[in-house]
Every structure is written in structure tokens, then in C-alpha cells.
Design a protein around this motif. Sequence first.
Motif, PDB file in Angstrom:
ATOM      1  N   ALA A   1       0.900   5.778   0.121  1.00  0.00           N
ATOM      2  CA  ALA A   1       0.226   7.071   0.263  1.00  0.00           C
ATOM      3  C   ALA A   1       0.315   7.826  -1.053  1.00  0.00           C
ATOM      4  CB  ALA A   1       0.872   7.873   1.384  1.00  0.00           C
TER       5      ALA A   1
ATOM      6  N   GLU B   1       3.650   9.563  -1.637  1.00  0.00           N
ATOM      7  CA  GLU B   1       4.731   8.610  -1.912  1.00  0.00           C
ATOM      8  C   GLU B   1       4.651   8.120  -3.359  1.00  0.00           C
ATOM      9  OE1 GLU B   1       5.711   5.867   1.751  1.00  0.00           O
ATOM     10  OE2 GLU B   1       3.531   6.119   1.601  1.00  0.00           O
TER      11      GLU B   1
ATOM     12  N   GLU C   1       0.859  -1.188   0.000  1.00  0.00           N
ATOM     13  CA  GLU C   1       0.000   0.000   0.000  1.00  0.00           C
ATOM     14  C   GLU C   1       0.897   1.240   0.000  1.00  0.00           C
ATOM     15  OE1 GLU C   1      -1.364   1.126   4.414  1.00  0.00           O
ATOM     16  OE2 GLU C   1      -2.149  -0.833   3.779  1.00  0.00           O
TER      17      GLU C   1
ATOM     18  N   ARG D   1      -4.225   0.679  -2.023  1.00  0.00           N
ATOM     19  CA  ARG D   1      -3.762  -0.695  -2.186  1.00  0.00           C
ATOM     20  C   ARG D   1      -4.539  -1.318  -3.334  1.00  0.00           C
ATOM     21  NH1 ARG D   1      -7.319  -4.532  -0.569  1.00  0.00           N
ATOM     22  NH2 ARG D   1      -8.885  -4.033   1.031  1.00  0.00           N
TER      23      ARG D   1
ATOM     24  N   ARG E   1      -4.296   6.686   1.318  1.00  0.00           N
ATOM     25  CA  ARG E   1      -3.400   5.592   0.973  1.00  0.00           C
ATOM     26  C   ARG E   1      -4.153   4.645   0.025  1.00  0.00           C
ATOM     27  NH1 ARG E   1       1.101   5.599   3.954  1.00  0.00           N
ATOM     28  NH2 ARG E   1       1.595   3.420   3.437  1.00  0.00           N
TER      29      ARG E   1
END
Length: 365
Positions: free
Chosen positions: A325, A328, A323, A362, A360
Motif C-alpha cells: 500500500a 506502507e 504488493e 505491485r 496498492r
Amino acid sequence: MHPDTLHRVALSRVPGVGPILGRALYTHFGNAEAVFQASPKELKALEGVGDGLVRQIIGAQTLREAEGICRFAERHLIRIRHFSDVDYPGRFARRPGAPALFYSKGVADLNVPRSVAVIGTRKPSARGLQQTELLLSGLRDYGPTIFSGLAYGIDICAHREAMRVGLPTVGVLGSGLNQIYPSSHRNTAHQMLENGGLLTTYPHFTGPEREHFPARNRLVALLSDVVIVIESEEKGGSIITANMALELGKPVGAFPGRFDDPKSAGCNRLIRRVNGHLIEGASDVAAILGWQSSKVGNRQGSLFTQLSEPEQLIVSEIAEAEELALDELGRKLSWPSGQLASRLLSMECKGLIKVLPGHRYRLAY
């Protein structure tokens, strides 16, 4: 065809030579042809070989029969498999009741990592058929080969549903490959050859005799990692197969039913036993065997090739970190924040990714 196949078949057809003695003769003399060339004295040196059996072997009557069996096998793409072959099923190895020789047709790998027997009554209820369909649909995520007996009811439903969901399926017969029983399942049997197959210990001309089916049931148990009984009366072939599996140390599972339903009496009794597992779906089967679902890997692989190049980049980054953010992900890809946000929203709408608290992300699969 192996040079020794003719004599292997002939040896298997000698009256009085079962799997155990057949293996002993073959092992002692080094090959099947040498058995037929041996002297009476040499043959009788083996335990279990008497004058009557010596006359059967020396007379070589079964060699003529074996010639016809081998010719038919070559014409109809039937494989004649022997316990000395390198691809002899590992699940047969050193197991009581495993055949020294058998016949198969189709493309099925009999040494697959995962195998499940799905069996049950010949006269299932609508609920039993639905349970079979749901089980097979769920097992698709684990990729096993499905074994059953091509019989009426649960067996044929399991074969057909396995084909529908793309699982290999193998029918184990109590007759020869030219005597499909029941005949009404012949078309299904032919379809099974394309991604599975058929297997029997009987030559092509052998009809379905009552005494053949207990041996057929044992092969189903031998070839499977677990035997699942969908629906069964208290007595019958399915319960015999389940008991054989238990004797072999194989796990057995069953779908529960109403206590007053005769079609569930056998299943309920299996569950009440210490080593009977209650099954409600494919995840229960996987839990018994410690299987991990192949769904994630299979789906990810198939979807990845369908994604656009930007989507593939996002999927790769998230998959590597599990996962990520938003900021990021932006740094890793070096994309403008507006472009990235738009792409992520699109992928969320497609069901490819999930948004977690704190912006975030995923993968959704």
C-alpha cells in the motif's frame, strides 16, 4: 585431445563395431588402445566378436584413417566426444542408439537443463513458418536449447528463429562437419557456432547419405526433453523422429491443422494418439514439462540495472512484499508523500508497476 582419442576414433571406424559392441570392447579392455593391442584369443572372448572382426581390429587399417580425422579435428576446433568423457550428454546415458563417439563444434552445452526439438516438413506452408516463429519467440521466456536437423523448411526456420530470439540452437547432421547439407545452409550453420553448435556421429569427410538420416533423427529425439512437430505429412522424417521419441518415453507435441490439409495430416494423427499433445504455443510446451517461465527473473534482473537509484529502492521494497500500500511504502522509504507519489506515477507510466484497488502497488513483470 585425450591420449586415447586416436584409438577411440579408430575403434568407432572398424566395420561391424557399432555403439553397443564398441562400448563393450572399451569397457572390457579399459581403453581403446588396449583393444588394438589385444590378442585374437582375448578379443574372441567377447560375445559378438568373430574371426572377421578380429582381422579388422588386428589389421589396424582404421588407425591410419583415424590419424587424418584427428588432425582435421584439431585444425578445425572439432571436439571428439566419447561415452567415457565426463561431459558426455546425460540424455544419452544408457539409452539405446546413443553413440559411443561423436563429433561436435561450437559452444553449445549439451547438458543444459532444458531442451526442445522443433521439427517439421521440408516444404512448409506460410502458416507453418509463422507457427515456428511464434513458438520460438514464446520459448525465449523458458530458455531451452533448440535442437533440429538443419534441413530445409521447418528445421532451418527453427534454427534461424532461435538465433534471432537469443536461444542456443544445435544442428544434428546426417553428414560430416565438412559436408554441411544442404550446402545452402552453410552460412546459417557457421552462425550457429557462436551461441550453439553442430553435432554428428560421422567424420568430417562423410557425405549426406539417405541411410544416415534415421540415426540423425534418433539423436535429435535423444537430446531433447520434448519433440514438437510444427507441420508434417502423414509420413516422413518428422513422424519417424516423433515415433522414436515416444519409444524413448519422451513427450511429443504437435500443432493441429485442417483435417483436409495434407501438410497437417501427420500432426493431427499424432494428436489423436493417446500420448500426443496438442500444442498451440510455448506455454503448452512448458505445461507438458512443468517449466516455470524465466521471464520474470530475467526481465527483473535486466531492468533493475537500468533503473535510477530511487526506482531501484521502490522495486526492491515491492518485490520483497509482492504488493504494498502507498502508506506502507512511504513508511519503509521515509520519503515525503508528494515525492513518492510523483515517483510512483512516473514508474506506472513506464510500465514498471501496476496500481491495484486501495492504492496498492505491485511490479508489472
